[in-house]
Design a protein around this motif. Sequence first.
Motif, short mmCIF file in Angstrom:
data_model
loop_
_atom_site.label_atom_id
_atom_site.label_comp_id
_atom_site.label_asym_id
_atom_site.label_seq_id
_atom_site.Cartn_x
_atom_site.Cartn_y
_atom_site.Cartn_z
N PRO A 181 55.00 -41.93 -69.03
CA PRO A 181 55.97 -41.26 -68.16
C PRO A 181 55.52 -41.21 -66.71
O PRO A 181 54.33 -41.13 -66.40
CB PRO A 181 56.06 -39.85 -68.76
N ALA A 182 56.48 -41.30 -65.79
CA ALA A 182 56.17 -41.29 -64.37
C ALA A 182 55.46 -40.01 -63.96
O ALA A 182 54.57 -40.02 -63.10
CB ALA A 182 57.44 -41.49 -63.54
N ALA A 183 55.84 -38.86 -64.55
CA ALA A 183 55.18 -37.61 -64.20
C ALA A 183 53.71 -37.64 -64.61
O ALA A 183 52.84 -37.13 -63.89
CB ALA A 183 55.88 -36.44 -64.88
N ALA A 184 53.40 -38.24 -65.76
CA ALA A 184 52.01 -38.35 -66.19
C ALA A 184 51.23 -39.31 -65.28
O ALA A 184 50.07 -39.06 -64.95
CB ALA A 184 51.93 -38.81 -67.64
N ARG A 185 51.88 -40.40 -64.87
CA ARG A 185 51.20 -41.33 -63.95
C ARG A 185 50.90 -40.64 -62.62
O ARG A 185 49.83 -40.81 -62.04
CB ARG A 185 52.07 -42.57 -63.73
N SER A 186 51.85 -39.86 -62.14
CA SER A 186 51.62 -39.12 -60.89
C SER A 186 50.47 -38.13 -61.05
O SER A 186 49.64 -37.97 -60.15
CB SER A 186 52.91 -38.40 -60.49
N ALA A 187 50.41 -37.46 -62.20
CA ALA A 187 49.33 -36.49 -62.43
C ALA A 187 47.96 -37.17 -62.47
O ALA A 187 46.97 -36.62 -61.99
CB ALA A 187 49.58 -35.74 -63.73
N LEU A 188 47.91 -38.38 -63.03
CA LEU A 188 46.63 -39.10 -63.07
C LEU A 188 46.12 -39.40 -61.66
O LEU A 188 44.93 -39.23 -61.37
CB LEU A 188 46.78 -40.40 -63.86
N TRP A 189 47.02 -39.86 -60.79
CA TRP A 189 46.58 -40.14 -59.42
C TRP A 189 46.27 -38.85 -58.66
O TRP A 189 45.41 -38.83 -57.78
CB TRP A 189 47.64 -40.96 -58.68
N TRP A 190 46.95 -37.76 -59.00
CA TRP A 190 46.63 -36.48 -58.36
C TRP A 190 45.22 -36.02 -58.73
O TRP A 190 44.53 -35.41 -57.91
CB TRP A 190 47.65 -35.43 -58.80
N LEU A 191 44.79 -36.34 -59.96
CA LEU A 191 43.45 -35.96 -60.38
C LEU A 191 42.37 -36.61 -59.53
O LEU A 191 41.27 -36.06 -59.38
CB LEU A 191 43.24 -36.32 -61.85
N VAL A 192 42.67 -37.78 -58.97
CA VAL A 192 41.69 -38.43 -58.08
C VAL A 192 41.44 -37.54 -56.86
O VAL A 192 40.29 -37.34 -56.44
CB VAL A 192 42.18 -39.83 -57.66
#
Length: 632
Positions: free
Chosen positions: A40-51
């Motif tokens: 999901p796009a929201a999960a992909r966004s969260a992964l990059w936010w974790l960086v």
Amino acid sequence: MPTLTALAGDLLQRLAWTSLQACVLIAAVALLLRLAPRMPAAARSALWWLVGAQLLLGLSWSRPVELPLLSPEPAPVSVADIAAPMVPNAAAPLADLAAPALPAQAPSPTAADRTATADRLASTGPLLAVLAWFAGLVLQVPRLWRQWRRARAVHAHAEPVADPLLRERCRRQARALGLRRCPQLRQCATVTSPQVAGWLRPVVLLPARQALDAREWELALAHELAHLARRDLWFGLVPALAQRLFFFHPAVRWAMREYALHREAACDARVMRDHHAAVQAYGRLLLRLGVSHPLHAGLAGASPTFDNLKRRLLMLQQSVNESSPRARGWLLVTLVALAGVLPYRVTAGDTPAATVPPATSPAPAIAPQPMPAPAAAPAPVAAASVSHWPAPPPPPPAPLPPAAPLSPPPPPLANFDGLSARHVYIDNGNPGGDGFALLDDDAVIVTAAQSDMPAIERLYRNAGKPMLWFRRDSRTYVVRDEATIERARQAFQPVSELAREQGKLAGRQGKLAGKQAGLAAREAGLAREQAELARQQAELVRHSGSDTTAMREARRQALEQEQAKLEAKRAALEQVQASRQRELEAQQAEFEKQQRALDQRQQQVARQAGQQMQQLLEEAVRSGKAQPLGKG
């Protein structure tokens, strides 16, 4: 000044370690998204936010989590004999021991000046690097100020939206999204696309010159309200601040752009899901909004670049099939957050300290000053080597008082001008205990109080060398017998040989780490090729309306061939990477085996050397070769 240099060194170390960990995390996220394209796009966004979260935590966390993955170092040995003050472990960092090292020949004043200059540069290097980093931060301030002034001007000239139907549609959608209050709707001629701004009192700015129909206005408002429902204005502060602090890191800038793209894709997916919008209709809306940069601290519905717009159009079709892997995607986000966000440091494994029984003898002996073993492997020494002296466990007859607890001594100081030898060690960190000094053409070994230094130097200059000096119970002795001095030097010769072997082993381990970094670089190169192929595919989608069927089909086939070649190249690389990784792991295991063998040999040689030195000084006192100099 020393305190400022120490703070600069600590900050520089945090920047370096956090940047390195960020590279690993960015590569892991990119590979994970490559292997799970339907996440999901929201999960992909969260992964990059974790960086971004990892960067801020790594820079602010005072005590990183230690991972004991390196080979354990030899256990420090606690003894009460003459050689104990000279026990810097052979795995000690070169920076802690290289200060007293002198070249093989007597240094000229020019060489001494160059050495002093190099030491000053080495001590001020971290401070200069941190000052350059602060300068980079300061240079960003004018640009941020201009952006903030522009945003304030736009808000000042914006007028409330007069259309009651549009305001009612905004209130209805805000209630459906669970917002506590509906944001203000304002319009401005300088804004080219809908965007939301304002952390405490959010405002949706609409372009006064944009002519959209009712359905398009509904979808555009839904996108901006989705940002508010997701708290993107607040969460976006983390990657924005991380990008400012790590402005020198190209991988961080790329990761933050990926976060912004997937954040927009997450809002697009939510709009299409909640409003049952068709992919074609929403894609036409994005094309009509075109390219527009948001205001300072704002989020725009349009894309900031053409490449960004192309990728958002490609993601629209993918967002239709996001429901099946939703739970698995958020599970992966949780795992990455637990494993990759906290700051880590790779350290040596813990080894219980081995304590040797104290020395026992009624004869004169030197009180110990044991040195704890540092936590790093040595670098090989080029011209002049630094001798690493053991901690022996001598077994003579009568007991002596037990050794004092281990405490870090001050760094060795080379206080004698004009002395030169192949092996030099000077430690004047013992304020009131006994002392020991061996001076000849091959070695200069001094472990005594600072107050003893002038007397030893004066004795050496008056009588010359070789000379063996020691002090016990406020009485000093000197030994001139060459045979005794030769035996003292030979007692510690095996320990120096082991120290050089450990230096060579550390060099080979450094080369192994370089090879492992090369494997990660090759994977990053494939990721860049994949990104370029995706850009070409987006270009094909953009020109699909103007190209003929034959041209479109030819370009599509060419891209498919390129994709097939890239997949074949990736498969071949994975096979090579797996083989190389197994080889590197085997080499690492062999290095660890050699290190353990060296540790055992060093402990054995240390005992033998300590016993020989203890017996040597006893014989020197009994035979009269140790001449008393008096008290003091």
